[in-house]
Design an enzyme around this catalytic site. Structure first.
Site, short mmCIF file in Angstrom:
data_model
loop_
_atom_site.label_atom_id
_atom_site.label_comp_id
_atom_site.label_asym_id
_atom_site.label_seq_id
_atom_site.Cartn_x
_atom_site.Cartn_y
_atom_site.Cartn_z
N ASN A 72 -8.08 0.91 12.41
CA ASN A 72 -7.37 -0.31 12.05
C ASN A 72 -6.21 -0.03 11.11
O ASN A 72 -5.05 0.01 11.53
CB ASN A 72 -8.36 -1.31 11.43
CG ASN A 72 -7.77 -2.70 11.33
OD1 ASN A 72 -6.57 -2.88 11.32
ND2 ASN A 72 -8.62 -3.70 11.25
N ASP A 73 -6.50 0.25 9.86
CA ASP A 73 -5.43 0.44 8.89
C ASP A 73 -4.53 1.63 9.23
O ASP A 73 -3.34 1.62 8.93
CB ASP A 73 -6.02 0.66 7.49
CG ASP A 73 -6.77 -0.58 7.02
OD1 ASP A 73 -6.34 -1.70 7.36
OD2 ASP A 73 -7.78 -0.42 6.32
N THR A 74 -5.10 2.65 9.88
CA THR A 74 -4.33 3.86 10.16
C THR A 74 -3.35 3.68 11.31
O THR A 74 -2.58 4.57 11.61
CB THR A 74 -5.29 5.03 10.53
OG1 THR A 74 -6.12 4.61 11.60
CG2 THR A 74 -6.12 5.43 9.33
N SER A 79 -9.33 -1.91 4.29
CA SER A 79 -8.55 -2.33 3.15
C SER A 79 -8.46 -3.84 3.06
O SER A 79 -7.95 -4.39 2.10
CB SER A 79 -7.15 -1.73 3.23
OG SER A 79 -6.47 -2.28 4.35
#
Lengths: 104, 472
Positions: B394-396, B435
Site C-alpha cells: 500500500n504505502d510503498t 501509515s
C-alpha cells in the site's frame, strides 16, 4: 613455553576497533537489498561470539552470584549463536537462481 | 604446545572466518557458504575456549569442576533450545526471531559486564568505562529486543505513549549515565546495590525506549539493537582482553549501524525520528483531496488480461505473506512465463517487515532471484509494462509520496506502479495502509481493484488462465 597471551591495550585496541569498524561498513555498504534480512541475521549470529567471553567469565567465577550470572551469560550467548546460525542458514538456503528448483 | 597460544591462534582464525564468511554472505551466489564458513569459526572458538580450564585464576580453582559443569549445561540448554526454535519458526516470523536471538546476545554481554563489575575484576579507567558502557548497552539491547519480539509476535499490542514520555526517558538515561560515572569515579569499588540499580534501570530503559515505537518502525529498531549488541560485545571484548570479541563485535556494530541508516533512509525517516517521534499521531491530518473512485474488477478477468500482456511487473507487500500466497503467486508467474509473458518482481526496500524480508519470502516459494529487482533498478521499467500488479502493498506504491507535499509520507521513495498502462491492486478491503494514509493510486484512472484474500485471488487467476487452454 615462552608464549604469553597478547595484551591489548590503548592504541593497539583502538586500531583494532577502527579497522574492524571499517570492515563492517565496507562489507554491508555494497550489499544488494535482497540480502539485507539474511545479512542482519548473519551479523546477529556473529556477535554470538560473546558466548566465548561468557565461558571465560563463568570458568573464572569464584562466588555464587558470579556463577549464576555466568551461567545465564553462557546460556544466552549460546542461544544467540545457535539461533542466529540456524535462521540465517535457513534463509540463505532458499536463494537460488533460475533453472534450479527448490526441493522443499 | 602452550594453551594460551592455541587459544589465541584459534581466535585469530575464527576472526578471519567471521569476516570472510560475512563477505561471502554479501552476494546471493556465495551467501549460503558464507554462513557455513562463519559457523566453522564459531565452533572453533567455542572449542578453544575450553582450554581456559587449564589456566583459571587462583580464586576460581576450587570451583573449577562446578563451573565447568555449569558451562556445559548452559551451552547444551542454550544451543538445544535455539536450534529447535530456529528450525521451527515460519519465514514470516523471522524478524521477531532475529530480535529474540539478538536480545540474548545483548544479555550475555551484560552478564559479562556484571561479573567483571561485581567481582571487582576490572581495573583502569578505560577498561572500567568500557565494562560499564558495554553493560548498559547490552542490557538495553536485551530488554529492548524482548519488547520488539513481543510486539512483532503480537504478544504486546499496546503502544505506550504519553506526553511526558520523552522527558521520563531522558531523565532515566541521565540517571543511568550518572550512576555509570559514579562507578567509574570510584574505580569500580562501590557496593553491590549500586550495580544492581544500574543494571535494573538499564533494563527498564530498554523497555521504555521500545514501548512507544509502532510496528512499522520495528525493523529499524531491531537493526539498531543488533548494532547495540555488537558494540556491547566489542567493549566487553576489550575488558576481557579478547580480540575475537573485539573484532566480531565491532564489525557487527558498524555493519548494523549502517544497515539501520539504510533502512531508515528507505522509509525516508531519520533514526532519531523513528526513536523519538510518534508516527501514527500525525497521519490523521488533512492529506489533500483525492478525486475519482475505486473501480473493482474480477480476478479472472485480470488474470486473462495478464496472460495476453507483453510485460507484467509484480509489486508484492507484506499482505502477500500474511495471506500465504507466495506459492500460488509463483505458480501464476510460471503460467505467465510459459505463455511468453515477461514477468518481473519489483521489491521496495521496506517491503515485508525488514529490508530484504520479501526476498526471503519469495525465495521460500522458489522464485528465482534473477527475476526479482530492487526499486532503483526497476522503477524506470514501469512505463514500458503493460500490467503492474500490486499484491498486499500500500504505502510503498502510493504516488502521493512523489507529488503531494501535504502527505505524511511525502518524499518516501515509492515504486512507480502508477506509470504502467494497467494497474491491478489485490487488496482485502478498502482500508488504509500501515501509515494510515489514503492511497491516491487506488483512485487513478488506470487502476482497478481486485478485492479478496490474495491466495484466493491467485487461485482464481490461475484457473482463468488454465481454462484458456493453449496446450500447456
Amino acid at each position: 613455553m615462552d608464549y604469553t597471551t597478547t595484551i591489548l591495550t590503548g592504541f593497539v585496541a583502538l586500531y583494532i576497533f577502527m579497522l574492524a569498524a571499517f570492515t563492517g561498513f565496507e562489507i554491508i555498504g555494497r550489499v544488494p537489498a535482497i540480502l539485507h534480512t539474511p545479512l542482519m541475521s548473519g551479523s546477529n549470529f556473529i556477535h554470538g561470539i560473546v558466548v566465548v567471553g561468557a565461558l571465560w567469565a563463568l570458568l573464572n567465577a569464584s562466588s555464587l552470584p558470579e556463577q549464576i550470572i555466568g551461567f545465564l551469560g553462557v546460556l544466552l550467548g549460546a542461544g544467540n549463536a545457535a539461533g542466529g546460525y540456524v535462521v540465517t542458514e535457513r534463509m540463505l538456503q532458499m536463494f537460488k537462481p533460475s533453472g534450479k528448483t527448490n526441493k522443499e | 604446545m602452550n594453551a594460551a597460544l592455541l587459544i589465541d591462534s584459534s581466535y585469530f582464525i575464527a576472526a578471519f572466518l567471521f569476516i570472510y564468511g560475512l563477505k561471502r554472505m554479501s552476494s546471493p551466489l556465495t551467501a549460503r557458504s558464507g554462513i557455513v564458513v562463519a559457523g566453522a569459526g564459531m565452533v572453533l572458538a567455542v572449542l578453544a575456549s575450553f582450554l581456559y580450564t587449564l589456566d583459571v585464576n587462583e580464586a576460581a580453582k576450587p570451583h573449577l569442576s562446578t563451573n565447568l559443569t555449569l558451562a556445559l549445561i548452559a551451552l547444551a540448554l542454550g544451543l538445544g533450545w535455539a536450534w529447535r526454535s530456529g528450525k521451527k519458526v515460519a519465514m514470516t516470523d523471522m524478524p521477531q526471531m532475529v530480535a529474540l536471538y539478538n536480545g540474548m546476545g545483548g544479555g550475555a554481554a551484560a552478564a559479562i559486564a556484571a561479573i567483571e563489575l561485581i567481582g571487582y575484576k576490572t581495573h583502569g579507567t578505560v577498561s572500567l568505562s568500557l565494562a560499564v558502557l558495554g553493560g548498559l548497552i547490552g542490557a538495553v539491547a536485551l530488554s529492548g529486543s524482548l519488547i520488539a519480539w513481543a510486539k512483532l509476535d503480537g504478544r504486546i499490542n499496546k503502544t505506550l505513549r504519553f506526553a511526558a514520555l520523552q522527558l521520563v526517558n531522558g531523565s532515566l538515561l541521565l540517571v543511568l549515565l550518572a550512576i555509570g560515572v559514579y562507578i567509574i569515579w570510584h574505580g569500580g569499588i562501590v557496593s553491590w546495590p549500586v550495580f544492581a540499580t544500574f543494571f535494573a534501570l538499564a533494563l527498564i530503559y530498554g523497555v521504555m525506549m521500545t514501548m512507544p515505537i509502532g510496528g512499522a518502525d520495528m525493523p529499524v529498531v531491531i537493526s539498531l539493537y543488533n548494532a547495540f549488541t555488537g558494540l556491547a560485545v566489542g567493549f566487553e571484548g576489550y575488558v576481557l582482553n579478547n580480540p575475537a570479541l573485539m573484532i566480531a563485535g565491532m564489525v557487527v556494530g558498524s555493519a548494523g549501524s549502517l544497515l539501520t541508516l539504510l533502512m531508515a533512509k528507505a522509509m525516508n525517516r531519520s533514526v532519531a525520528n523513528v526513536l523519538f517521534s510518534n508516527f501514527g499521531a500525525v497521519s490523521e491530518e488533512a492529506q489533500g483531496d483525492i478525486t475519482g473512485s475505486q473501480k473493482p474488477v474480477d480476478a479472472s478477468d485480470a488474470g486473462i488480461n495478464m496472460r495476453y500482456a507483453g510485460k507484467v511487473i509484480i509489486a508484492p507487500g507484506y499482505g502477500l505473506a500474511v495471506a500465504q500466497a507466495q506459492h500460488k503467486l509463483y505458480e501464476l508467474v510460471k503460467l505467465l512465463q510459459d505463455a511468453g509473458v515477461e514477468v518481473k518482481f519489483a521489491i521496495h526496500p521496506v517491503a515485508g517487515r525488514m529490508p530484504g524480508h520479501m526476498n526471503v519470502l519469495l525465495a521460500e516459494a522458489g522464485v528465482p532471484y534473477d527475476i526479482i529487482f530492487d526499486m532503483e533498478d526497476i522503477n524506470g521499467e514501469f512505463k514500458e509494462a503493460d500490467v503492474a500488479i500490486v499484491i498486499g502493498a500500500n504505502d510503498t506504491v502510493n504516488p502521493a509520496a512523489r507529488s503531494n507535499k501535504s502527505s505524511p509520507i511525502y518524499g518516501m521513495p515509492v515504486l512507480n506502479v502508477d506509470m504502467a498502462k494497467q494497474v491491478y491492486v489485490v487488496k482485502r478491503g478498502q482500508g488504509k495502509g500501515y501509515s494510515g494514509v489514503e492511497n491516491a493510486l487506488f483512485y487513478a484512472d488506470n487502476t482497478q481493484m481486485i478485492y479478496g484474500d490474495a491466495q484466493k485471488v491467485m487461485v482464481a487467476m490461475i484457473q482463468a488462465i488454465k481454462s484458456l487452454g493453449g496446450g500447456h
